[in-house]
Design an enzyme around this catalytic site. Structure first.
Site, PDB file in Angstrom:
ATOM      1  NE  ARG A  47    -106.274  25.100  73.670  1.00  0.00           N
ATOM      2  CZ  ARG A  47    -105.456  26.086  73.947  1.00  0.00           C
ATOM      3  NH1 ARG A  47    -105.924  27.190  74.470  1.00  0.00           N
ATOM      4  NH2 ARG A  47    -104.162  25.987  73.712  1.00  0.00           N
ATOM      5  CE  LYS A 144     -87.002  22.025  80.410  1.00  0.00           C
ATOM      6  NZ  LYS A 144     -86.792  22.686  79.120  1.00  0.00           N
ATOM      7  CG  ASP A 173     -84.085  16.297  82.658  1.00  0.00           C
ATOM      8  OD1 ASP A 173     -83.501  16.163  81.570  1.00  0.00           O
ATOM      9  OD2 ASP A 173     -83.752  17.151  83.494  1.00  0.00           O
ATOM     10  CG  HIS A 174     -84.836  15.644  76.421  1.00  0.00           C
ATOM     11  ND1 HIS A 174     -85.005  16.932  76.843  1.00  0.00           N
ATOM     12  CD2 HIS A 174     -83.866  15.681  75.477  1.00  0.00           C
ATOM     13  CE1 HIS A 174     -84.177  17.717  76.173  1.00  0.00           C
ATOM     14  NE2 HIS A 174     -83.460  16.983  75.334  1.00  0.00           N
ATOM     15  CE  LYS A 178     -79.885  14.850  75.413  1.00  0.00           C
ATOM     16  NZ  LYS A 178     -80.014  15.135  73.998  1.00  0.00           N
ATOM     17  CD  GLU A 212     -79.698  24.378  73.372  1.00  0.00           C
ATOM     18  OE1 GLU A 212     -80.461  23.773  72.605  1.00  0.00           O
ATOM     19  OE2 GLU A 212     -80.096  25.149  74.254  1.00  0.00           O
ATOM     20  CG  ASP A 231     -85.038  26.194  78.335  1.00  0.00           C
ATOM     21  OD1 ASP A 231     -86.069  25.487  78.316  1.00  0.00           O
ATOM     22  OD2 ASP A 231     -84.232  26.244  77.383  1.00  0.00           O
ATOM     23  CG  HIS A 236     -81.821  19.495  80.313  1.00  0.00           C
ATOM     24  ND1 HIS A 236     -82.839  18.604  80.535  1.00  0.00           N
ATOM     25  CD2 HIS A 236     -82.265  20.324  79.331  1.00  0.00           C
ATOM     26  CE1 HIS A 236     -83.848  18.891  79.713  1.00  0.00           C
ATOM     27  NE2 HIS A 236     -83.525  19.926  78.992  1.00  0.00           N
ATOM     28  CE  LYS A 336     -82.512  28.097  73.965  1.00  0.00           C
ATOM     29  NZ  LYS A 336     -82.414  26.683  73.582  1.00  0.00           N
TER      30      LYS A 336
END
Ligand code: BG6
Length: 482
Positions: A47, A144, A173-174, A178, A212, A231, A236, A336
């Site tokens: 935008r 995602k 889905d990264h 891997k 994490e 999330d 994952h 996290k």
């Protein structure tokens, strides 16, 4: 295999951080490693009122990494609102011009825009005739989150399928990109020694931890809606679980692999709402210390409600109801602001059936640990005799380190972008896979809502709430990583 010539990558939401953090570096790496036959041009659509020059200048400020200048120099920009028909028409015109200049193998659309615009973008692409194949391929990568529950995911799939065939869709889905995650199938199915043991007769349980140390950072607006379950777990962790639990596919091909993964997801027992508190843990980080730095609690983070009950940690005990896994618990946890950034899968085997050696009780059972990141590797713990006259036993580790290959693996985004360009969807999630994963998450979410489960506060820098330890202690087990 190499990708075809003259491909265009159209990024919707190109001014967001995914473009500079992941996409430009991934395209630069693809050029550098020679995996592209011809040029891959990026066309940004967003935008913000920019033109080619100002878009390039914006990217230059934020993109780092070798070879990115050449990629940036070649990018173009089309300004447009996601809901504005004229914007898509401008895009269509620009794409045809570029293709006239540079040939056309196809177009890969990348949805990096906020999810609330996904449907508008599908419709905009469809109405402007941008999804029609003919001149070249038309594919779409969807980031995602894909929906926020089963119902929204189903309707998103319906909207998507109004415009694209499933074979044109690449849901990312990264984690699947891997190296260590791809190696799970190689470990299981290219080696003869594991598969005979890979079942309820020899495996006691499986643990999957994705920890994490970072907090919610600047993403609180999204995270307040999502939480750790949506999330991380929906995608994952459940993906890692399917790779551990699936049956051998008939071939390493997209549908053969994904058929087996879906079967695992469908076999996961959906707990009744009243059982959810016993089988799960919800947590939220409070203040604490990470790397000797004081860090705020989740409720003190910018854009987080002072009384937020959003979970930043989730642990689950899941059962796969099939012949291979009946009775073998899968313990999954993610959070996290935990003690370290570490992802690991550990497969704990049953103890030897007879205790022949006096001190054997002190030995731990054999555990196969797949270290996903960082410090990528595989470890198998076994009992060994300590040299000497006495029979004394000790746990030792057989270890494989990815450093042994002498070069870092491919970045997940580079790998996945490459696969989408060559049309290989093995490492992308299929419609039924995403929906089956939501079915599991919905059952847990329903239980949390019905039982009004408030998150347990854990100090930042810890391994999460005590109840997560209890979840395993109750079964006579403990987390390997802590
Ligand atoms: C993303 C989540 O999908 O994965 C983030 O939205 C999370 O919250 C990230 O931080 C973790 O990815 P990685 O590759 O750093 O483990």
């Amino acid at each position: 295999m190499t990708a075809s010539e003259g491909t265009i990558l159209v990024v919707f939401g190109a001014t967001g951080d995914l473009t500079h953090r992941k996409l430009i570096p991934a395209v630069a790496d693809l050029h550098r490693t020679g995996l592209l036959k011809g040029p891959l041009r990026i066309v940004g659509y967003a935008r913000q009122d920019l033109d080619d020059e100002s878009f390039r200048a914006l990217l230059k400020q934020t993109v780092e990494g070798e070879g990115t200048n050449a990629v940036i120099a070649d990018t173009c920009y089309v300004q447009g609102d996601f809901r504005e028909k004229a914007g898509y028409e401008r895009l269509a015109k620009r794409l045809s011009e570029l293709e006239k200049e540079g040939g056309s193998a196809g177009r890969l659309y990348y949805l990096a825009a906020p999810p609330s615009f996904y449907t508008d973008i599908f419709q905009g692409i469809g109405a402007a005739g941008l999804a029609k194949e003919g001149e070249g391929f038309r594919r779409i990568i969807v980031e995602k989150p894909f929906g926020r529950d089963l119902e929204t995911a189903e309707s998103l799939n319906t909207e998507l399928h109004q415009v694209f065939q499933e074979s044109q869709v690449f849901r990312i889905d990264h984690y699947l990109g891997k190296e260590t995650v791809q190696n799970i199938l190689v470990l299981r199915f290219a080696n003869g020694i594991f598969e005979p043991l890979w079942n309820r007769n020899y495996i006691d349980h499986v643990q999957i931890t994705v920890a994490e140390s970072l907090g919610v950072e600047h993403r609180a607006r999204y995270y307040e809606e999502a939480g750790a379950l949506r999330d991380m777990l929906q995608n994952h962790l459940l993906q890692l679980m399917t790779l551990i639990a699936m049956e051998p596919p008939v071939a390493f091909e997209a549908d053969a692999v994904r058929n087996e993964k879906v079967k695992v997801l469908r076999a996961i027992h959906l707990p009744a709402p009243e059982d959810v508190p016993r089988l799960t843990v919800r947590g939220q980080y409070g203040r604490g210390e990470i790397d000797q730095q004081q860090v705020p609690g989740y409720r003190q983070e910018p854009d987080v409600a002072a009384n937020s009950n959003r979970e930043t940690f989730a642990a689950l005990k899941l059962q796969v109801e099939n012949w291979r896994w009946a009775g073998v618990p899968f313990y999954l946890r993610t959070g996290k602001r935990l003690a370290q950034r570490t992802s690991e899968i550990s497969v704990q085997f049953q103890r030897a059936p007879q205790r022949m050696f006096a001190r054997e009780a002190r030995l731990k059972p054999n555990v196969l640990r797949l270290r996903i990141q960082p410090d990528e590797g595989i470890t198998l713990s076994v009992g060994a005799k300590v040299p000497g006259m006495k029979i004394e036993l000790r746990d030792v580790e057989m270890e494989f380190d990815y450093d042994a290959f002498g070069h870092p693996g491919t970045d997940a985004y580079e790998r996945l972008l490459h696969d989408a360009l060559i049309g290989d969807s093995t490492l992308f999630t299929r419609k039924d896979e995403v929906e089956s994963a939501w079915r599991v998450v919905d059952a847990i979410e329903r239980g949390w809502q019905q039982e009004e489960t408030a998150p347990e506060i854990y100090p930042a820098g810890s391994w999460g709430p005590e109840s997560a330890d209890e979840l395993l202690h109750h079964d006579g087990r403990r987390w390997h990583l802590r």
